[in-house]
Design an enzyme around this catalytic site. Structure first.
Site, PDB file in Angstrom:
ATOM      1  CG  HIS C 257      -2.026   0.908   1.187  1.00  0.00           C
ATOM      2  ND1 HIS C 257      -1.884   2.279   1.315  1.00  0.00           N
ATOM      3  CD2 HIS C 257      -3.339   0.690   0.974  1.00  0.00           C
ATOM      4  CE1 HIS C 257      -3.073   2.849   1.203  1.00  0.00           C
ATOM      5  NE2 HIS C 257      -3.971   1.908   0.994  1.00  0.00           N
ATOM      6  NE  ARG C 273      -2.501   7.638  -2.300  1.00  0.00           N
ATOM      7  CZ  ARG C 273      -2.824   6.509  -2.942  1.00  0.00           C
ATOM      8  NH1 ARG C 273      -2.701   6.429  -4.240  1.00  0.00           N
ATOM      9  NH2 ARG C 273      -3.265   5.460  -2.278  1.00  0.00           N
TER      10      ARG C 273
END
Lengths: 246, 264, 417
Positions: C257, C273
């Protein structure tokens, strides 16, 4: 804007140690460790164990503040060690295991055993009373607000800090504590649990249950999840008193 | 079930579903009287003593390797050389270094020698086991000369269904081995409901399995034949699976737009 | 010599092990669960995102069903998955959610009418159907086309694990906490149980059972930094491997990740994000556009992870006592957005880093996240040991399958030679 470098301190972490081996006695042992940016007690204790003293016992599992394993007394106050930043503490830090719970060794206590016993005693599960579930059919509906309210009380992680901060449990060994009372409040709110107030009264309508609470509310002050213990316990006491007066 | 990459949200779903399904099968297994066990206490005693002896060596053997150090070195090798982006050269180094660590792990001595609660002892016997898993990861990655899902090889960036549409199976044959033994199980394209294709993201550049066009054509035929049939009939024709489920978990799931009137 | 007998011995007390135990107990078999920690502290508790099930209750999930879920999962696996098992899974997932709902999980529910959400950084108004009011809600997650992930506010894993654990207590299933199976007991291809060490007393006990199940989770701790709990070391999988008979499958499939915090490895939600956060290097430069001009920070997880590591390898990482990292900058999203839509991110930064992400950059570095591999089993969960030296051993008529490491495998005795 970038993070600023904090002044690096030399930390002195004193731990109340006792491993219950024959001939040994509880003592404070102090470890010195250089602080680092973003250092939590999880990081510090692991570094101490790895580099200085492999015999040090403590419990961390998730190290992210959600599993409840790392409750301990930090400068006299019960809280979760994994999310306690050393930069928020003085350079001399005192650690001790949570009181009330059975000691395993050093900072490790057996909260699991206590909590299982509490769960069995208070029957902390949804009582379906034999209702059969057809899994191919859509679920029973629930108002969104109610689901949120139930979750609000379901958030307890059974860390034991409320018990460690409780005055009553020091006097009454069998007091169910805020954790137990909060559980009852949670199941009481849940329409899927078919128990009624008489059933709950059987479980907590006594001095080791809701009537034992002295309202010192240390539990509310120390709960790492900021559960609304003060209001829930007061509310529950009124409801249970109403049953008692019947 | 997740193959070479898992979708967010599927992992926790899979834990509960696996528990449901396997729970029934394990109960079926225990129901059958031919599965009752008959085991000698001598065998149990031997198993216990074998493990006790291993722990004794760690505690009293006065050996020289440090468990925490080996654990850290293993993690660093894995992070640096068996990470997100892999390369044959780094993987080969990792395999070599992990093997050396495994040999060293057979020589661990403890600083804290308590027989009861002992975190260092736990680290010691665990790192011995973790190194084997680490070698399965590193060696499996080294041998798989393609990229698929989360496994990406800089030296073999394409997915290669022709060579690699198969599962890596690793066993650890002997306690003295320093490498797992690998074999491979081929996946059968002709049994797939969805033959291999493009994921919809990532590289659209891969080598097809020879059966893929065959199976794809076959599926088109079935679709034509069953033109107008509901989605269940089509699915059943392509990949019958319901009998694999425990009986209590068969049955169509109702939803707002798909209520089953009197159908099961 | 101390021996404990039972019908089903389950190694691991997380969601999988608990549900397996409940299933076996309901069928009248005795069960004992072994756990390193109290079950409610298992790594399952960290499953914050939610659980996929094609209920199709929300408007953005309309038209969802098992077929769509099947396709997403098989594609996602890059065709490594056994499609029979995926079919079994997608058919059972809705039942699993509904069963948990009946058992008490307070799933977030649909509210009829309009509500505003943020999709790709833009505000969008969704209208939920009347007939969906009060049913279990789904959210967007993992980039699936249909919104399929059922959730409980910001604590799905916790809610599921506590309900499951409480149901196991209701069934009077004993859990032996702080015990560790350090070896399986087996003879002539049959597993009889395990040698178990008590972590408090050090005592070794033999647990003997008709069937032994391994539900011990993944092995994130093979890596230096992982989002996984400290107990995710893969020991139950390893002891199966050590029998010399059982096998592990696809261990090289490891998912990473891109944005756990550094050095702790605690996961920061993807939304940081998704809503517009940027990645910066030691010079404060936003580097992703140089590597991925089109998608920039929103390229796939694997790609973003790669580019970050590449950039660090070039010497552009920020050096710290615990190693090198990069920065996640969400200051541009503004205080209101962060405190309301990215509340988890705000709290994690506050508690674990002592920083305020509305003003400071957050140290991040890609980390191990999920172990796709695990003990090799068939579709019933049985380990078909000796399948390689004697291929004919595979039980006739079954399709062999691989259940990922977060699930279960169990040791079955093989028919004798």
């Amino acid at each position: 804007m970038k993070n600023e470098n904090h002044t690096l301190r030399q930390l002195k972490i004193s731990v109340l140690r006792f491993n219950q081996e024959p001939g040994s006695a509880p003592r404070m042992q102090t470890y010195e460790i250089e602080e680092a940016d973003g250092m939590t007690l999880f990081i510090a204790l692991n570094e101490i164990r790895e580099k200085q003293d492999p015999s040090l016992h403590f419990d961390f599992v998730c190290r992210a503040g959600i599993c409840g394993s790392c409750g301990m007394m930090i400068n006299g106050r019960p809280t979760l060690a994994c999310r306690t930043l050393t930069k928020d503490l003085d350079s001399e830090i005192s650690l001790a295991p949570l009181p009330v719970f059975e000691l395993i060794a050093d900072l490790s206590v057996n909260t699991g055993k206590w909590m299982r016993h509490m769960s069995e005693r208070l029957e902390t599960w949804v009582h379906l009373n034999g209702d059969k579930i057809d899994l191919t059919k859509p679920e029973e509906r629930m108002e969104p607000e109610l689901a949120e309210k139930i979750y609000e009380l379901d958030r307890c992680i059974e860390c034991g800090c409320c018990i460690a901060g409780c005055g009553t449990v020091r006097m009454r060994e069998d007091f169910v504590g805020a954790v137990g009372l909060n559980k009852i409040a949670r199941f009481r709110l849940d329409p899927r649990d078919k128990r009624n107030d008489d059933d709950f009264y059987e479980l907590i309508g006594e001095d080791n249950g809701v009537f034992g609470c002295m309202s010192l509310l240390g539990c509310h002050d120390v709960c790492p999840k900021k559960l609304p213990l003060a209001t829930q316990i007061a509310f529950l006491r009124r409801k249970m008193a109403a049953v008692g007066w019947k | 079930m997740h193959g070479f990459n898992r979708l967010g949200g599927n992992s926790v779903a899979e834990t509960v579903v696996a528990g449901m399904i396997v729970g029934e099968y394990i109960a079926d297994f225990c129901d059958r009287s031919e599965n009752d066990i008959d085991i000698s206490t001598a065998l149990i005693h031997e198993a216990l003593e074998h493990e006790r002896a291993k722990l004794d060596v760690l505690i009293e053997g006065n050996r020289t390797e440090n468990a925490a150090v080996l654990m850290t070195e293993m993690k660093e090798i894995m992070t640096a050389k068996v990470g997100i982006f892999r390369h044959g050269k780094k993987l080969a180094e990792a395999v070599d270094e992990l093997q050396k660590l495994l040999v060293r792990s057979r020589n661990i001595g403890l600083r804290y020698k308590a027989r009861g609660a002992n975190p260092e002892l736990e680290t010691a016997y665990r790192v011995q086991k973790m190194l084997k898993l680490a070698l399965c990861v590193a060696y499996g990655a080294l041998q798989r000369t393609e990229s698929r899902g989360a496994h990406f090889r800089e030296d073999f960036p394409r997915r290669d269904d022709a060579e690699w549409l198969k599962r890596t199976i690793a066993t650890w044959r002997s306690e003295t081995d320093t490498l797992p033994s690998l074999t491979y199980e081929q996946l059968d394209v002709m049994k797939m409901e969805l033959p291999p294709g493009w994921r919809g993201y990532g590289a659209k550049d891969y080598i097809d399995h020879p059966d893929t066009p065959k199976r794809t054509a076959q599926i088109e035929q079935v679709k034509k034949k069953l033109n107008g049939a509901d989605r269940f009939a089509l699915q059943q024709e392509l990949l019958p699976y319901e009998r694999l489920l425990p009986e209590r978990f068969r049955g169509k799931n109702e939803r707002i737009d798909e209520m089953m009137e009197g159908e099961r | 010599m101390k021996i404990i007998y039972t019908d089903v011995l389950i190694i691991g007390g997380g969601l999988a092990g608990l549900r397996l135990g409940i299933g076996a107990k309901r069928r009248g078999h005795d069960v004992i669960i072994l756990s390193l920690v109290p079950p409610k502290r298992s790594h399952s508790v960290a499953a914050q995102g939610g659980m996929q099930a094609s209920l199709a209750n929300v408007i953005k999930g309309e038209g969802d069903n098992e077929d769509v879920h099947f396709q997403d999962t098989v594609r996602g696996s890059d065709w490594g998955a056994d499609q029979h098992v995926v079919r079994m899974f997608v058919n059972t997932a809705p039942k699993a959610v509904r069963e948990l709902a009946a058992w008490g999980v307070p799933w977030s529910r649909v509210r009829r009418g309009d509500r505003d959400v943020i999709i790709n950084g833009q505000k969008v108004t969704l209208t939920e159907r009347n007939e969906a009011h009060g049913l279990i809600a789904q959210r967007d997650f993992g980039g699936t086309k249909k919104w399929r992930t059922c959730y409980v506010s910001d604590g799905t894993g916790h809610a599921m694990l506590f309900t499951m654990s409480d149901q196991a207590i209701a069934q009077e299933i004993p859990v032996h906490e702080r015990t560790e199976a350090i070896a399986l007991i087996h003879d002539s291809g049959r597993c009889y149980g395990a040698v178990v060490r008590n972590l408090i007393t050090g005592e070794l006990v033999a647990y003997v059972a008709k069937a032994t199940a391994i539900a011990g989770g993944g092995a994130g701790r093979l890596y230096h930094v992982t989002t996984n709990a400290v107990i995710s070391e893969g020991i139950p999988t390893a002891i199966a491997l050590e029998t010399g008979i059982a096998a592990v499958g696809n261990m090289e499939a490891v998912q990473f990740h891109p944005t756990p915090i550094f050095p702790a490895g605690i996961l920061l939600t993807e939304g940081a994000r998704g809503d517009g956060g940027l990645l910066r290097d030691v010079d404060g430069k936003r580097f992703m556009p140089d590597y991925e001009p089109e998608k920039k920070e929103l390229a796939s997880r694997d790609v973003v992870s790669r580019r970050m590591e590449e950039h660090i390898a070039k010497g552009k990482g920020v050096k710290s006592r615990f190693g090198e990292h990069l920065w996640l900058d969400i200051t541009l999203l503004g205080e209101h957005h962060i405190k309301h839509n990215l509340r988890e991110v705000y709290e994690i930064c506050q508690y674990f880093l002592g920083i305020d992400p509305t003003k400071d950059w957050v140290p991040v570095r890609p980390a191990q996240h999920y172990t796709m591999g695990g003990v090799r089993t068939n579709y019933t969960g049985e380990s078909p040991a000796k399948a390689y030296s004697q291929p004919a051993r595979r039980p006739a008529g079954t399709c062999t399958a691989l259940i990922a490491s977060a699930g279960i495998r169990w040791q079955k005795p093989l028919s004798p030679a």
